[in-house]
Design an enzyme around this catalytic site. Structure first.
Site, PDB file in Angstrom:
ATOM      1  N   CYS A   1     -10.329  -5.407  65.064  1.00 39.73           N
ATOM      2  CA  CYS A   1     -10.458  -4.458  65.849  1.00 39.73           C
ATOM      3  C   CYS A   1      -9.558  -3.196  65.637  1.00 39.73           C
ATOM      4  CB  CYS A   1     -10.826  -4.730  67.358  1.00 39.73           C
ATOM      5  SG  CYS A   1     -11.642  -3.648  68.259  1.00 39.73           S
TER       6      CYS A   1
ATOM      7  N   HIS B   1     -15.427  -8.785  66.831  1.00 38.32           N
ATOM      8  CA  HIS B   1     -14.496  -9.812  67.419  1.00 38.32           C
ATOM      9  C   HIS B   1     -15.020 -11.233  67.196  1.00 38.32           C
ATOM     10  CE1 HIS B   1     -12.057  -7.668  70.289  1.00 38.32           C
ATOM     11  NE2 HIS B   1     -12.852  -6.675  70.254  1.00 38.32           N
TER      12      HIS B   1
ATOM     13  N   GLU C   1     -13.696 -14.023  67.547  1.00 40.92           N
ATOM     14  CA  GLU C   1     -13.236 -14.906  68.630  1.00 40.92           C
ATOM     15  C   GLU C   1     -14.363 -14.795  69.823  1.00 40.92           C
ATOM     16  OE1 GLU C   1     -12.358 -11.268  70.778  1.00 40.92           O
ATOM     17  OE2 GLU C   1     -11.968 -12.045  68.422  1.00 40.92           O
TER      18      GLU C   1
END
Length: 373
Positions: free
Chosen positions: A258, A344, A346
Site C-alpha cells: 500500500c 492488502h 494480509e
C-alpha cells in the site's frame, strides 16, 4: 429501541451539500476529515482500527453496522483510527457467539463521533460522482456557517503527511526471537495482521518508527526489509523514500504494501497521484500478470502510482492490475530484489487470495541467502 429521541446530526461536505441523520447514543460534537466509503459487508472493526484510515470520515455501505459487536482480537491497531462514522442503521445490541462488546461502547471509549439514519446510498452516489472531499459530521446543526469556516480551514489530503500520527514512537519486537528470519519493518501505519502473517512464516520482526534511517534498521542485521501501509500522501515522506532507495541500491530483499508500495515507486522516480475516490473494500478484482490468475483483494488507498511512468521505467515490471480501472496494483524491480503491491494481502478484513505474497517475500530472502553463501 435505545435512544428513541436522538439528537439531529448532519454531514456537511466541502462543496456545501448537506445530508441529515441522527447522533448515535446522543453523543455531541463535530468531527472533520476526508469523507470516503468502504463497500465491505463485514469487518467494520478491522476497518475502524486500520491506521490507513487516520483522519477520514468513514461511510459504511452495509445497511447494518454494529450487529455483531466487537472483539479484542479483531483490532488492526491499539485504537480507532477513523475520524468519525457515518452509517444507515446502527445496532446498539450485539448478537454474537462468544464474548464481545457493543460497537457503541467501543466508539465511546475511543471518543469517536458516529451518526446514523443517513441515506448512505444517496451519500455514496454523491461522493462517487463528485469525488472524495473534506467534510464535517456534527450535532451542531444550527451552526452551519461556523462549521463551513472550520471546514474550509481543514487541510486537504494532497500534501498531507499522516504517517507520523500513527507510527510507533519507539522500535519494538514482534514474534519469536528464535525464528529463522529477521525482518526490519518500517511502521508507516502497520496493521497487526501483517505482523501476524510474517510471524506465522517463522519471522522475528523489529518494527521501526516512520522516520528510521537505513543505518538504524541495518543494525538489526535483518534478512529482509518491509515497508508498511499507512495514511496520507506518500510524497512528503522523504525519509522513507530515501530509505527505500538505499535498500534497493544495496539489493536487499524488500517488500512493500500500500503506502510502502507507493514509497518504493517514488524512490525510483515514478510519481503518485490522488485518486478521484480511491479503492476501499474487500472484493476488488485484480489480475496477476505473472500467473494469468484473478484475485479478489482487500483494498484501502486514496493514492496510486502513475501507470505510464511505471510502464516506461526500465527498473519496473507491472505484475498486477486492477480489473475495474486498470490502476497499477503490483510491481517488481527488474534488477533488484524488490516487489510491492497496492492492495492488502494480509486482508483483515477480506479474502485470502493474495497471502502467497508473504511466501514470495520469504522465498526472495531464501534465494538471497543462497546467493551470498
Amino acid at each position: 429501541m435505545k435512544y428513541q429521541s436522538r439528537k439531529q446530526a448532519m454531514i456537511l461536505l466541502a462543496d456545501g451539500t448537506i445530508f441529515y441523520g441522527k447522533a448515535v447514543a446522543n453523543k455531541e460534537g463535530s468531527a472533520f476529515g476526508e469523507v470516503c466509503f468502504n463497500t465491505g459487508m463485514t469487518g467494520y472493526q478491522e476497518i475502524f482500527t486500520d491506521p490507513s484510515y487516520y483522519g477520514q470520515l468513514m461511510v459504511t455501505t452495509n445497511a447494518h453496522i454494529g450487529n455483531y459487536g466487537v472483539k479484542n482480537d479483531e483490532e488492526e491497531s491499539d485504537s480507532v483510527k477513523i475520524a468519525g462514522l457515518i452509517c444507515k442503521n446502527f445496532s446498539y445490541v450485539p448478537s454474537r457467539v462468544g464474548k464481545s462488546d457493543s460497537l457503541e461502547n467501543f466508539l465511546n471509549e475511543n471518543n469517536i463521533l458516529a451518526i446514523s439514519d443517513v441515506d448512505t446510498r444517496a451519500l455514496v452516489s454523491y461522493i462517487r460522482d463528485h469525488g472524495a472531499m473534506n467534510a464535517v459530521i456534527s450535532t451542531e446543526v444550527d451552526k452551519i456557517d461556523e462549521l463551513k469556516k472550520q471546514l474550509n480551514e481543514t487541510p486537504d489530503m494532497v500534501g498531507l503527511e499522516l504517517a507520523s500520527k500513527v507510527s510507533t514512537k519507539e522500535a519494538y519486537f514482534y514474534g519469536d526471537e528464535n525464528a529463522t528470519y529477521k525482518i526490519a519493518a518500517l511502521d508507516l501505519g502497520i496493521k497487526k495482521n501483517i505482523l501476524r502473517n510474517l510471524a506465522k512464516r517463522d519471522c522475528y520482526i523489529k518494527v521501526f518508527p516512520y522516520n528510521a534511517t537505513f543505518k538504524e534498521m541495518e543494525a538489526f542485521n535483518p534478512d529482509g526489509y518491509f515497508l508498511s501501509n499507512g495514511p496520507g500522501d506518500p510524497e512528503p515522506l522523504e525519509c522513507a523514500i530515501t530509505l527505500a532507495k538505499e535498500i534497493i541500491e544495496k539489493d536487499l530483499p524488500l517488500f512493500g504494501i500500500c503506502l510502502g508500495h507507493q514509497i518504493i515507486a517514488l524512490s525510483e522516480g515514478v510519481s503518485t497521484f490522488k485518486m478521484y475516490n480511491g479503492h476501499r473494500g474487500i472484493n476488488h478484482p485484480v489480475i496477476n500478470h505473472l500467473t494469468g490468475k484473478g484475485e479478489i483483494t482487500s483494498q484501502n488507498h486514496g493514492f496510486a502510482i502513475n501507470r505510464k511512468e511505471t510502464e516506461s521505467n526500465a527498473n519496473f515490471e507491472i505484475t498486477h492490475s486492477h480489473l475495474n480501472d486498470n490502476e497499477v496494483m503490483g510491481i517488481r524491480h527488474t534488477k533488484k530484489n524488490c516487489f510491492s503491491v497496492q492492495y492488502h494481502p494480509e486482508a483483515g478484513p477480506g479474502p485470502n487470495d493474495a497471502t502467497y505474497l508473504f511466501d514470495q517475500f520469504i522465498e526472495n530472502i531464501k534465494q538471497q541467502k543462497l546467493e551470498t553463501v
